[in-house]
Design an enzyme around this catalytic site. Structure first.
Site, short mmCIF file in Angstrom:
data_model
loop_
_atom_site.label_atom_id
_atom_site.label_comp_id
_atom_site.label_asym_id
_atom_site.label_seq_id
_atom_site.Cartn_x
_atom_site.Cartn_y
_atom_site.Cartn_z
N THR A 17 0.91 -1.14 0.00
CA THR A 17 0.00 0.00 0.00
C THR A 17 0.94 1.18 0.00
O THR A 17 2.15 1.01 0.13
CB THR A 17 -0.88 -0.03 1.26
OG1 THR A 17 -1.73 -1.16 1.20
CG2 THR A 17 -1.73 1.21 1.43
N THR B 102 -4.11 2.00 -2.38
CA THR B 102 -3.62 0.62 -2.48
C THR B 102 -4.32 -0.19 -3.56
O THR B 102 -5.42 0.16 -3.99
CB THR B 102 -3.79 -0.11 -1.12
OG1 THR B 102 -3.07 -1.34 -1.14
CG2 THR B 102 -5.24 -0.39 -0.81
N ASN C 87 -4.20 -3.40 -2.58
CA ASN C 87 -4.15 -4.43 -1.55
C ASN C 87 -2.84 -5.20 -1.67
O ASN C 87 -1.83 -4.74 -1.18
CB ASN C 87 -5.36 -5.36 -1.57
CG ASN C 87 -5.42 -6.19 -0.29
OD1 ASN C 87 -4.94 -5.75 0.74
ND2 ASN C 87 -5.97 -7.38 -0.35
N ASP D 129 -10.14 -8.15 1.48
CA ASP D 129 -10.31 -7.44 2.75
C ASP D 129 -11.68 -7.70 3.37
O ASP D 129 -11.91 -7.40 4.54
CB ASP D 129 -10.12 -5.92 2.57
CG ASP D 129 -8.65 -5.52 2.66
OD1 ASP D 129 -7.81 -6.37 3.02
OD2 ASP D 129 -8.34 -4.35 2.39
N SER E 286 -7.92 -1.01 7.00
CA SER E 286 -7.15 -0.55 8.16
C SER E 286 -6.41 0.75 7.85
O SER E 286 -5.68 1.26 8.70
CB SER E 286 -6.13 -1.62 8.56
OG SER E 286 -6.75 -2.84 8.84
O1 DON Z 1 -7.28 -1.62 3.25
C1 DON Z 1 -6.50 -2.31 3.87
O2 DON Z 1 -6.45 -2.33 5.08
C2 DON Z 1 -5.50 -3.15 3.10
N1 DON Z 1 -6.03 -3.49 1.82
C3 DON Z 1 -4.23 -2.38 2.99
C4 DON Z 1 -3.17 -3.14 2.25
C5 DON Z 1 -1.80 -2.76 2.65
O3 DON Z 1 -1.59 -1.94 3.48
C6 DON Z 1 -0.71 -3.50 2.02
N2 DON Z 1 0.54 -2.88 2.41
N3 DON Z 1 1.55 -3.05 2.77
#
Ligand code: DON
Length: 533
Positions: free
Chosen positions: A339, A357, A359, A381, A411
């Site tokens: 992300t 992101t 994801n 998610d 998150s």
């Molecule tokens: O929305 C979320 O919480 C996740 N899809 C975020 C993904 C993410 O942070 C990947 N990163 N390192």
């Protein structure tokens, strides 16, 4: 301003130089990231932004939504077990992208420069080329197994079967053309017409259910941020469908009730209280989901009554087993993914904190041919099988089950905090670790008075209720602190790195500074704003 890639930070600085405000710069940077940081930067994904413009703080939700054809059990196999492959790989894993309409809306409401000028740096990067960084080469190599499954993707990102080598010039003509049209016509250049049709066609080819109607009907939503007080500062962070703001608010509310600020800084008691607060906040996360189906209201979880009750449980000098806070069976933790967060402040005090992101790294792995956009795998998610862990080991409830049009619980925690005329903006990638990473940097600033870079650099820890363990970066805990935590019943688990924070700060004298995380490839830069901006 600070972002995950030097070329993207430069795009933002260029726009500030040209008289753009923080919103213009944030949008330009996000679009540049869609070119030079394809692991996470995107047009085929979504995100959230918390912004302060002319003193007013608001939050934009441009999170992906489930397609109309999505259903509760769509990711379950014949035996009723979730099939991770389905919610992670290929277009069935993709939510309806929110970025095209979202970035446009952010600019429409608050931007200052012409839209085309804000898109221009990204067009240039895709058309004229950008230098591949060692980090990008490595990321492509790591994702190669996924990317090679889709010849459309491999043709762009694995030319000749290999990742583009560091130091080479990478051009993406298809993406340049898409961005150019986006700069001329706005989101309909992507969400309608031939590009939308191409998305539907390729999605269908690989078993996805995205349609032109899904793309056309997607709308970003302005939401009231989660506001809370933290140790004398005011904080605004992301509300549902992100759990970020609620977790941050609960953490800070619980710690304030335990006199946390006065416990010795690097001692076991501080860490213990922080972990016990997180354990409870993440247990409550189980109740959260899309605002239309959440089983707990933000006002209840952040209300005095609930926080007072939870805070009374924290005093014990023993770790509370996670299944005593809310019972569930633990399972394996997640993998590493991508992300990206960017923070911008301008000379007029406007501030943007934006996290976006796909994801997983490179999302679902599928690039739309002729369009150059990678599609996300954000559907993972959702609680694809409520009660079972997802990519991040998060266990989530029925409130976050898959349903048509729903937005999957996130998150991501883009955050702005201020006290008098001082302001900071910050956020991080890292899936389930985003809120704990973000709140630690915030506490370093507001409780301990660290300077911005020190606050970002300090080693971090993480706990998310399930699995019941404290994840620890190297040097985050002194040996005697670690020993005392174990004595109190905590399990410790080392991890190389947690998060990648990009932050900016406006000091009370008006000076703007930016800090990029040494953990990431990030880059920070400051320009002297032109008069009147
Ligand atoms: O929305 C979320 O919480 C996740 N899809 C975020 C993904 C993410 O942070 C990947 N990163 N390192």
């Amino acid at each position: 301003m600070a972002s995950a890639a030097p070329a993207a930070t430069r795009a933002g600085l260029e726009v500030l130089h040209a008289g753009g405000n923080a919103v213009d710069a944030a949008v330009a940077t996000a679009l540049a990231l869609a070119v030079v940081h394809p692991q996470a930067g995107n047009l085929g994904g979504g995100g959230f932004a918390v912004v302060r413009v002319h003193g007013e703080v608001s939050a934009l939700d441009f999170r992906e939504a489930a397609p109309a054809a999505a259903s509760h059990d769509m990711y379950l196999g014949k035996n009723g077990d979730p099939v991770a492959e389905k919610s992670l790989v290929g277009p069935l894993a993709a939510g309806v992208p929110g970025s095209p309409a979202g970035l446009w809306e952010l600019h429409r409401k608050h931007g200052k420069l012409d839209w085309a000028n804000v898109v221009a740096p990204a067009v240039r990067l895709a058309r004229d080329g950008f230098v591949v960084t060692p980090r990008l080469e490595k990321s492509v190599a790591r994702a190669a197994k996924l990317l090679v499954r889709f010849p459309e993707t491999a043709a762009v990102w694995l030319p000749g079967g290999e990742p583009p080598p560091a130091g080479s010039l990478m051009k993406i003509p298809s993406l340049a053309a898409t961005l150019r049209d986006y700069g001329e016509h706005g989101p309909e250049a992507i969400t309608a017409g031939p590009v939308a049709a191409a998305i539907e066609t390729v999605s269908d080819r690989y078993g996805g259910v995205l349609t032109v109607a899904d793309l056309e009907s997607y709308r970003p939503v302005w939401r009231k941020p989660v506001f809370f007080d933290a140790f004398g500062w005011k904080v605004a962070s992301m509300p549902l469908p992100s759990s970020g703001g609620i977790i941050l608010g609960q953490t800070s509310g619980l710690l304030e009730r335990t006199n946390w600020g006065r416990t010795p800084r690097f001692g076991a008691e501080r860490t213990h209280l922080l972990v016990e607060a997180w354990r409870r906040a993440y247990a409550d996360r189980f109740l959260l989901g899309d605002p239309s189906t959440t089983q707990a209201a933000e006002s209840d979880l952040l209300g005095e009554g609930w926080l007072d009750r939870r805070a009374r449980e924290l005093r014990s000098r023993r770790a509370t087993p996670s299944d005593k806070v809310r019972s569930w069976k633990p399972s394996a933790a997640g993998e590493s993914t991508e992300t990206t967060h960017l923070s911008v402040a301008d000379g007029a005090g406007n501030v943007v904190s934006l996290t976006t992101t796909l994801n997983g790294s490179f999302g679902c792995g599928l690039l739309v041919p002729g369009v150059g956009i990678l599609l996300n795998n954000e559907m993972d998610d959702f609680a694809t099988a409520p009660g079972r862990p997802n990519l991040y080991g998060l266990i989530q409830g029925e409130a976050n089950a898959v349903g048509p049009g729903k937005r999957m619980l996130s998150s991501m925690s883009p955050t702005i905090a201020w006290r008098g005329s001082e302001t900071v903006a910050l956020g991080s990638p890292g899936g389930s670790t985003i809120p704990t990473v973000t709140v630690q940097v915030l506490l370093n600033l507001v409780v301990d008075g660290d300077d911005l870079q020190t606050a970002v650099n300090r080693p971090r820890i993480h706990h998310q209720w399930m699995p019941d363990q404290i994840v620890v970066e190297p040097d985050a805990l002194a040996p005697e602190t670690a020993w005392e935590l174990e004595r109190r019943g905590h399990e410790l688990k080392p991890r190389k790195q947690l998060g990648d924070v990009n932050a900016v700060r406006i000091s009370s004298d008006g000076t703007v500074e930016a800090a990029a995380d040494p953990r990431g490839p990030s880059s920070a830069g400051v320009v002297t704003p032109a008069p009147g901006t």
